[in-house]
Scaffold this motif. Structure first.
Motif, PDB file in Angstrom:
ATOM      1  N   GLN A 170      -9.357 -71.357   5.178  1.00 37.85           N
ATOM      2  CA  GLN A 170      -8.198 -70.798   5.868  1.00 37.85           C
ATOM      3  C   GLN A 170      -6.922 -70.950   5.037  1.00 37.85           C
ATOM      4  OE1 GLN A 170      -7.718 -69.123   8.876  1.00 37.85           O
ATOM      5  NE2 GLN A 170      -9.935 -68.892   8.652  1.00 37.85           N
ATOM      6  N   SER A 171      -6.773 -72.108   4.413  1.00 31.96           N
ATOM      7  CA  SER A 171      -5.540 -72.338   3.653  1.00 31.96           C
ATOM      8  C   SER A 171      -5.484 -71.494   2.383  1.00 31.96           C
ATOM      9  CB  SER A 171      -5.404 -73.815   3.306  1.00 31.96           C
ATOM     10  OG  SER A 171      -6.391 -74.198   2.387  1.00 31.96           O
TER      11      SER A 171
ATOM     12  N   PHE B 290      -2.568 -70.669   5.533  1.00 30.59           N
ATOM     13  CA  PHE B 290      -1.987 -71.893   5.000  1.00 30.59           C
ATOM     14  C   PHE B 290      -0.976 -72.476   5.984  1.00 30.59           C
ATOM     15  CE2 PHE B 290       1.327 -74.109   2.607  1.00 30.59           C
ATOM     16  CZ  PHE B 290       0.560 -75.097   2.008  1.00 30.59           C
TER      17      PHE B 290
ATOM     18  N   ILE C  77      -2.876 -74.129   8.910  1.00 29.93           N
ATOM     19  CA  ILE C  77      -3.448 -75.433   8.561  1.00 29.93           C
ATOM     20  C   ILE C  77      -2.340 -76.468   8.375  1.00 29.93           C
ATOM     21  CG2 ILE C  77      -4.764 -76.683   6.796  1.00 29.93           C
ATOM     22  CD1 ILE C  77      -6.475 -74.972   8.646  1.00 29.93           C
ATOM     23  N   LYS C  78      -1.227 -76.049   7.783  1.00 29.64           N
ATOM     24  CA  LYS C  78      -0.106 -76.969   7.578  1.00 29.64           C
ATOM     25  C   LYS C  78       0.472 -77.430   8.907  1.00 29.64           C
ATOM     26  CE  LYS C  78       4.222 -77.334   5.070  1.00 29.64           C
ATOM     27  NZ  LYS C  78       5.203 -76.656   4.233  1.00 29.64           N
TER      28      LYS C  78
END
Length: 124
Positions: free
Chosen positions: A46-47, A54, A57-58
């Motif tokens: 995903q990132s 990204f 996820i972050k």
């Protein structure tokens, strides 16, 4: 043969030596890593797939519970790595004496916990 033997073992009363505990934790951490490798691969995919992935996820890892879970998995990885190196050395007949096995068990715990704490400082 007149000794009375127990019919069952009370596992809560058995005191394991430290090398046995480190070995059991090595197996358990390997099982945890194996069972949840898909989660890390999904997060990596995903990132790397898009800027939105990204960002997702972050933002997910920014949550304190996710950070705690990530630290738990990081400790499992670091413990598995350190204990694996210990097991490889013992397979090569280094540190197989009792005193050396106990010392290397303490070293595995100290290094894995120390590296996890360093990662916790960097994560928070």
């Amino acid at each position: 043969m007149s000794q009375k033997r127990p019919k069952h073992l009370d596992l809560t009363k058995i005191r394991l030596p430290l090398p046995a505990l480190v070995s059991i934790l090595h197996r358990a951490s390997g099982a945890v890593l194996f069972l949840f490798i898909w989660l890390f691969l999904y997060g990596l995919e995903q990132s790397l797939s898009s800027p939105q992935g990204f960002t997702f996820i972050k933002s997910f890892v920014a949550h304190p519970l996710a950070k705690l879970l990530l630290l738990g998995f990081l400790w499992a990885y670091l413990h598995h790595l350190c204990a694996g190196i210990r097991h490889l050395a013992m397979d090569a007949h280094y540190g197989t004496e009792l005193a050396a096995a106990r010392a290397s068990s303490w070293a595995v715990l100290a290094v894995s916990i120390g590296l996890t704490l360093a990662a916790a400082v960097a994560l928070w």
